[in-house]
Design an enzyme around this catalytic site. Structure first.
Site, PDB file in Angstrom:
ATOM      1  N   VAL A 164       0.835  -1.300  -0.023  1.00 14.77           N
ATOM      2  CA  VAL A 164       0.138   0.027  -0.011  1.00 14.77           C
ATOM      3  C   VAL A 164       0.733   1.114   0.049  1.00 14.77           C
ATOM      4  CG1 VAL A 164      -1.851   1.157   1.143  1.00 14.77           C
ATOM      5  CG2 VAL A 164      -1.688  -1.243   1.391  1.00 14.77           C
ATOM      6  N   CYS A 165       0.721   2.105  -1.054  1.00 21.78           N
ATOM      7  CA  CYS A 165       1.371   3.408  -1.039  1.00 21.78           C
ATOM      8  C   CYS A 165       1.285   4.008   0.229  1.00 21.78           C
ATOM      9  CB  CYS A 165       1.257   4.254  -2.445  1.00 21.78           C
ATOM     10  SG  CYS A 165       2.046   5.786  -2.565  1.00 21.78           S
ATOM     11  N   PHE A 166       0.219   4.317   0.549  1.00 17.99           N
ATOM     12  CA  PHE A 166       0.094   5.435   1.784  1.00 17.99           C
ATOM     13  C   PHE A 166       0.523   4.666   3.242  1.00 17.99           C
ATOM     14  CE2 PHE A 166      -2.022   8.378  -1.042  1.00 17.99           C
ATOM     15  CZ  PHE A 166      -2.098   9.272  -0.384  1.00 17.99           C
TER      16      PHE A 166
END
Length: 279
Positions: free
Chosen positions: A143-145
């Site tokens: 997940v990027c965030f």
């Protein structure tokens, strides 16, 4: 005299067309047909964009994406997967040789992210730049965030906007996500975890790591409100004048042709990449 850039407000488009239009604009700027461009857009339906080299198998829950009606697309840029839902997305297309663009990727991030910083200020939000102390971004969650990278925007230490960059044909493409709201249930249902307990722990930890605009404002704002604020922010932060640009038919046709690539399984699920983007 301020530098004049084109401003493209393309509204809400499909995930495949959004990526295709970014590539078409990059191509036109590389050919000298248009000046630098700032583009704002949304996603309809919601999409999950995966990094240029990111694996799909074992990381993305494709059945979950289908249940939510979320379309998968692979980006030209690197990094991890991003859910694009209730957000304002931006892209900047500018020559590597532009006098205001540093040669290094990290410093170019800093220059372009000043537009984001000023956009948050326009909304009355006290944001700042992330200066990571470790390399956790390179491993762990898909997940990027989960973690901010260099010069991404943070609010009270929480990641508020994510960006990725690549360079092609002498042109920088930087695009990124400015979430207005984050649906954490949907977000974590789009990724695969060893078991439910691990997934639930990750979801709870996420609250301490990421934040959306409407989480910190006294009243929620709309997509159009955010767009107006960040348009002013980019003009001020980059010291530019934005000139509205109506997309020519030929450019739209080029994007529509490129859209076929971004809809194809060959592109979205291909394992090996020869080009090296910069995330």
């Amino acid at each position: 005299m301020k530098d004049t850039w084109f401003f493209v407000d393309s509204g809400h488009c499909t995930p495949a067309f959004n990526m295709a239009l970014d590539e078409a604009l990059l191509s036109w700027h590389s050919a000298g047909k248009i000046p630098p461009v700032l583009r704002f857009y949304g996603w309809e339906p919601a999409g999950i964009s995966i990094g240029f080299f990111q694996k799909v198998d074992g990381q993305i829950d494709l059945a979950g994406a289908e249940r939510y009606g979320v379309e998968l697309v692979r980006r030209q840029t690197g990094g991890k997967a991003v859910l694009h839902d209730y957000e304002l997305t931006y892209s900047v297309i500018v020559s590597e040789n532009h006098p205001d663009m540093p040669q290094t990727i990290k410093e170019a991030y800093l220059v372009l992210s000043k537009g984001l910083l000023e956009g948050y200020k326009e909304l009355g939000i006290n944001a700042g730049f992330a200066i990571p102390r470790n390399e956790r971004l390179k491993k762990g969650s898909a997940v990027c965030f989960e973690e901010p990278s260099w010069y991404e925007l943070v609010i009270d230490g929480k990641k508020a906007a994510g960006s990725a960059q690549t360079r092609k044909g002498g042109v920088i493409l930087q695009h990124g996500s400015i979430p207005l709201e984050i649906d954490k249930i949907k977000l974590f249902d789009l990724f695969l975890y060893p078991d439910k307990e691990v997934k639930e722990r990750a979801r709870k930890a996420f609250d301490k790591r990421a934040v959306a605009i409407n989480d910190v404002l006294p009243a929620p704002i709309s997509f159009d409100h955010a767009k107006a604020a960040f348009k002013k922010g980019f003009e001020r932060g980059l010291d530019i004048e934005l000139q509205p640009y109506e997309l020519p038919t030929l450019l739209v046709e080029e994007a529509l042709e490129l859209e076929k690539k971004y809809k194809s399984e060959d592109w979205n699920y291909l394992r090996e990449r020869k080009e090296v983007p910069h995330s």
